[in-house]
Design a protein around this motif. Structure first.
Motif, PDB file in Angstrom:
ATOM      1  N   GLU A  52       0.679  -1.247   0.181  1.00  0.00           N
ATOM      2  CA  GLU A  52      -0.060   0.021  -0.164  1.00  0.00           C
ATOM      3  C   GLU A  52       0.721   1.379   0.085  1.00  0.00           C
ATOM      4  OE1 GLU A  52      -3.508   1.888   2.436  1.00  0.00           O
ATOM      5  OE2 GLU A  52      -2.478   0.223   3.427  1.00  0.00           O
ATOM      6  N   PHE A  53       2.163   1.208   0.679  1.00  0.00           N
ATOM      7  CA  PHE A  53       2.825   2.252   0.620  1.00  0.00           C
ATOM      8  C   PHE A  53       3.500   2.649  -0.650  1.00  0.00           C
ATOM      9  CE2 PHE A  53       7.253   4.112   1.559  1.00  0.00           C
ATOM     10  CZ  PHE A  53       6.469   5.281   2.118  1.00  0.00           C
ATOM     11  N   ILE A  54       3.773   1.635  -1.388  1.00  0.00           N
ATOM     12  CA  ILE A  54       4.312   1.799  -2.527  1.00  0.00           C
ATOM     13  C   ILE A  54       3.202   2.356  -3.637  1.00  0.00           C
ATOM     14  CG2 ILE A  54       5.469   0.522  -4.743  1.00  0.00           C
ATOM     15  CD1 ILE A  54       6.568  -1.491  -2.731  1.00  0.00           C
ATOM     16  N   VAL A  55       1.945   1.756  -3.474  1.00  0.00           N
ATOM     17  CA  VAL A  55       0.779   2.439  -4.407  1.00  0.00           C
ATOM     18  C   VAL A  55       0.821   3.913  -4.216  1.00  0.00           C
ATOM     19  CG1 VAL A  55      -1.304   2.106  -4.887  1.00  0.00           C
ATOM     20  CG2 VAL A  55      -0.173   0.065  -4.869  1.00  0.00           C
ATOM     21  N   ALA A  56       0.747   4.209  -2.838  1.00  0.00           N
ATOM     22  CA  ALA A  56       0.530   5.551  -2.367  1.00  0.00           C
ATOM     23  C   ALA A  56       1.700   6.690  -2.814  1.00  0.00           C
ATOM     24  CB  ALA A  56       0.478   5.604  -0.899  1.00  0.00           C
ATOM     25  N   LEU A  57       2.961   5.895  -3.017  1.00  0.00           N
ATOM     26  CA  LEU A  57       3.787   6.971  -3.548  1.00  0.00           C
ATOM     27  C   LEU A  57       3.731   6.977  -5.081  1.00  0.00           C
ATOM     28  CD1 LEU A  57       7.142   5.521  -1.634  1.00  0.00           C
ATOM     29  CD2 LEU A  57       5.978   7.774  -1.716  1.00  0.00           C
ATOM     30  N   ALA A  58       3.185   6.004  -5.544  1.00  0.00           N
ATOM     31  CA  ALA A  58       2.922   5.887  -7.094  1.00  0.00           C
ATOM     32  C   ALA A  58       1.949   7.045  -7.263  1.00  0.00           C
ATOM     33  CB  ALA A  58       2.686   4.535  -7.478  1.00  0.00           C
ATOM     34  N   PHE A  59       0.862   6.933  -6.431  1.00  0.00           N
ATOM     35  CA  PHE A  59      -0.139   7.963  -6.548  1.00  0.00           C
ATOM     36  C   PHE A  59       0.325   9.546  -6.480  1.00  0.00           C
ATOM     37  CE2 PHE A  59      -3.868   5.347  -5.590  1.00  0.00           C
ATOM     38  CZ  PHE A  59      -4.872   5.746  -6.755  1.00  0.00           C
ATOM     39  N   ILE A  60       1.070   9.767  -5.526  1.00  0.00           N
ATOM     40  CA  ILE A  60       1.744  10.859  -5.372  1.00  0.00           C
ATOM     41  C   ILE A  60       2.414  11.484  -6.512  1.00  0.00           C
ATOM     42  CG2 ILE A  60       3.184  12.433  -3.808  1.00  0.00           C
ATOM     43  CD1 ILE A  60       1.814  10.917  -1.574  1.00  0.00           C
ATOM     44  N   ILE A  61       3.692  10.631  -6.921  1.00  0.00           N
ATOM     45  CA  ILE A  61       4.485  10.760  -8.048  1.00  0.00           C
ATOM     46  C   ILE A  61       3.711  11.161  -9.302  1.00  0.00           C
ATOM     47  CG2 ILE A  61       6.191   9.691  -9.427  1.00  0.00           C
ATOM     48  CD1 ILE A  61       7.209   8.474  -6.823  1.00  0.00           C
ATOM     49  N   ILE A  62       2.643  10.160  -9.631  1.00  0.00           N
ATOM     50  CA  ILE A  62       1.960  10.642 -10.652  1.00  0.00           C
ATOM     51  C   ILE A  62       1.028  11.842 -10.673  1.00  0.00           C
ATOM     52  CG2 ILE A  62      -0.244   9.776 -12.055  1.00  0.00           C
ATOM     53  CD1 ILE A  62       0.779   7.071 -11.254  1.00  0.00           C
ATOM     54  N   THR A  63       0.623  12.297  -9.593  1.00  0.00           N
ATOM     55  CA  THR A  63       0.033  13.444  -9.525  1.00  0.00           C
ATOM     56  C   THR A  63       0.974  14.710  -9.670  1.00  0.00           C
ATOM     57  OG1 THR A  63      -1.454  12.631  -7.839  1.00  0.00           O
ATOM     58  CG2 THR A  63      -1.249  14.889  -7.894  1.00  0.00           C
ATOM     59  N   LEU A  64       2.231  14.786  -9.118  1.00  0.00           N
ATOM     60  CA  LEU A  64       3.127  15.665  -8.999  1.00  0.00           C
ATOM     61  C   LEU A  64       3.597  15.836 -10.460  1.00  0.00           C
ATOM     62  CD1 LEU A  64       4.634  15.338  -5.605  1.00  0.00           C
ATOM     63  CD2 LEU A  64       3.082  17.022  -6.381  1.00  0.00           C
ATOM     64  N   LEU A  65       4.128  14.657 -11.106  1.00  0.00           N
ATOM     65  CA  LEU A  65       4.695  14.646 -12.224  1.00  0.00           C
ATOM     66  C   LEU A  65       3.958  14.897 -13.835  1.00  0.00           C
ATOM     67  CD1 LEU A  65       7.602  12.086 -11.620  1.00  0.00           C
ATOM     68  CD2 LEU A  65       7.700  14.555 -11.515  1.00  0.00           C
TER      69      LEU A  65
END
Length: 67
Positions: A52-65
């Protein structure tokens, strides 16, 4: 304008998921008690928290980039 709102919503979901997964990684036994014993093993809870931590980081990276 809609792009900014979408970005805020996805970023909020990512931040909340990170907070929840960190709590699960730090306090797995308490999360088991909260979950009414639907997960009985600490290792299983930790593995799910890491995923879940990895998926959450992916959400944040996708959002920011991307957005």
């Amino acid at each position: 304008m809609g792009d900014v709102i979408l970005k805020i919503i996805i970023l909020s979901i990512g931040i909340l998921a990170i907070m929840e997964s960190l709590a699960t990684m730090i306090f797995p036994q308490q999360m088991i008690n909260i979950g009414k014993k639907w997960m009985k093993h600490v290792r299983a809870v930790r593995k799910i928290a890491i995923i879940e931590f990895i998926v959450a980081l992916a959400f944040i990276i996708i959002t920011l980039l991307i957005l």
